[in-house]
Design a protein around this motif. Structure first.
Motif, PDB file in Angstrom:
ATOM      1  N   ASP A 114       0.849  -1.185   0.000  1.00  0.00           N
ATOM      2  CA  ASP A 114       0.000   0.000   0.000  1.00  0.00           C
ATOM      3  C   ASP A 114       0.886   1.237   0.000  1.00  0.00           C
ATOM      4  O   ASP A 114       2.118   1.147   0.034  1.00  0.00           O
ATOM      5  N   TYR A 147      -3.439   1.239  -3.309  1.00  0.00           N
ATOM      6  CA  TYR A 147      -2.579   2.407  -3.482  1.00  0.00           C
ATOM      7  C   TYR A 147      -3.420   3.650  -3.732  1.00  0.00           C
ATOM      8  O   TYR A 147      -4.427   3.616  -4.446  1.00  0.00           O
ATOM      9  N   SER A 171      -7.006   0.912  -6.583  1.00  0.00           N
ATOM     10  CA  SER A 171      -6.300   2.178  -6.817  1.00  0.00           C
ATOM     11  C   SER A 171      -7.293   3.320  -6.645  1.00  0.00           C
ATOM     12  O   SER A 171      -8.329   3.363  -7.321  1.00  0.00           O
TER      13      SER A 171
END
Length: 387
Positions: free
Chosen positions: A235, A265, A296
């Motif tokens: 992460d 992320y 994401s």
């Protein structure tokens, strides 16, 4: 800070290093400087870089290999383990120009033995000359370690400068490791970096990535889950301002049954910055009980800023559980106006929403509160100004 490493840090015997480098020469000679035609570099403006300004000629494929009659210092890890590590590297080192360049141009291999509870903060600084680095972090069988990489660059001239590096993290059987990778770079840095995670049986790896600053940055992260029961979590938060470009490629390669991986992320962009995230989950045929997830999340604070998310799946096995998702958007207007209605100023409302976006990621880090507060302060300063 390096004194904290004590005897756990050393430079690998130059003769061993040279032997390993020679094994890569044939592949290295077949590699060329990437272009935007290649998938991994299609968003990175590599053709626009001024290599003369960077003090580097990509056409000169030099290697730092010299003959030494004697070792400069005794290795603190067994020769058998080193041989096994070099075999793994020969197999899993990404066949990327800058990955090989970092190995072959580095003045030596920095090796770190990461044992129970050991925190290893690493500081480095740069001048105008190009710098190449190659580091290996080894977590022995059955050990637990926390590794804090804190890299900082300093640069006073008006020209751009270059950094190319590779960091390898090897987790032996039944080990657990948590890595906090914090980058604080000056505005003139052009960086190419490879991170390689190699995880054996029943290992747990947590990798937190927090890159700040720089001018142009390309990161290739390759994670290989090599043994049954391996778990890898990646992460992080990219906080970008000014004209900063960061291009991240993160891949999870599953090689064994009962393996678990997750990428979560986040990126926050403001000013004229540009963030690109590409994630890929790779699961070959015949594997069983594999769990892999990828997420994401991207937040834009300026209409001139850009954030892109490219999730991918290469799943060829059937007995797996895989998910992926991506979001790109602005601050939620309903939440923003709700905070305004409760008496907060526009600046306070924006600050609160931005902090909530990245705060969850920071809170999952297992390091002490002072480290977390420093991270929050760095992100806050880049995005909404100092507190």
């Amino acid at each position: 800070m390096n004194s904290l490493l004590n005897r756990q840090q050393f430079t690998i015997d130059p003769k061993k290093r040279n032997q390993f480098c020679r094994s890569l020469i044939q592949t290295w000679e077949g590699l060329s400087l990437p272009t935007e035609k290649e998938e991994s570099y299609r968003k990175f403006p590599i053709s626009g870089l001024d290599w003369k300004e960077l003090g580097f000629d990509p056409k000169e494929k030099k290697t730092k290999i010299e003959d030494f009659s004697n070792s400069v210092e005794k290795d603190l890890v067994s020769e058998t383990i080193l041989d096994d590590i070099f075999v793994l590297l020969q197999q899993y080192l990404p066949k990327d120009y800058f990955s090989y360049l970092s190995v072959l141009q580095s003045p030596g291999i920095e090796f770190y033995i990461c044992e129970d509870g050991l925190v290893t903060p690493i500081d480095s600084s740069l001048g105008d000359e190009p710098k190449f680095s190659f580091r290996i972090f080894y977590v022995p069988k059955g050990k637990f370690s926390q590794i804090h990489l804190k890299t900082q660059t300093n640069h006073n001239s008006d020209s751009l400068h270059l950094k190319s590096g590779i960091d390898v993290f090897i987790s032996d059987k039944d080990s657990h490791v948590e890595i906090l990778d914090e980058e604080n770079y000056d505005e003139d840095l052009v960086q190419f970096r490879t991170v390689l995670l190699l995880s054996k049986e029943n290992t747990s790896v947590k990798y937190h990535h927090f890159p700040f600053g720089g001018f142009r940055s390309k990161l290739l992260l390759h994670s290989h889950l090599l043994g049954n029961g391996a778990e890898v979590t990646v992460d992080g938060v990219s906080a970008l301002g000014k004209r900063n470009l960061k291009d991240l490629d993160m891949e999870m390669h599953h090689h064994a049954d009962h393996t678990t991986s997750k990428i979560t992320y986040k990126a926050i962009v403001t000013d004229r910055s540009h963030h690109v995230f590409t994630g890929n989950l790779i699961i070959p045929p015949n594997l069983k009980k594999v769990v892999a997830h990828q997420e994401s999340f991207n937040l834009s604070l300026n209409k001139k800023a850009r954030a892109e998310a490219n999730p991918k799946l290469e799943v060829l096995a059937e007995d797996v559980s895989c998910t992926h998702g991506a979001t790109v958007g602005d601050i939620d207007e309903e939440q923003y106006f709700y905070l305004l209605s409760r008496g907060l100023s526009p600046e306070e409302s924006k600050s609160l929403l931005v902090t909530a976006f990245y705060g969850e990621t920071i809170h999952t880090i297992g390091f002490n509160e002072e480290v977390k507060l420093d991270l929050e302060s760095s992100i806050h300063t880049i995005l909404v100004g100092g507190k």
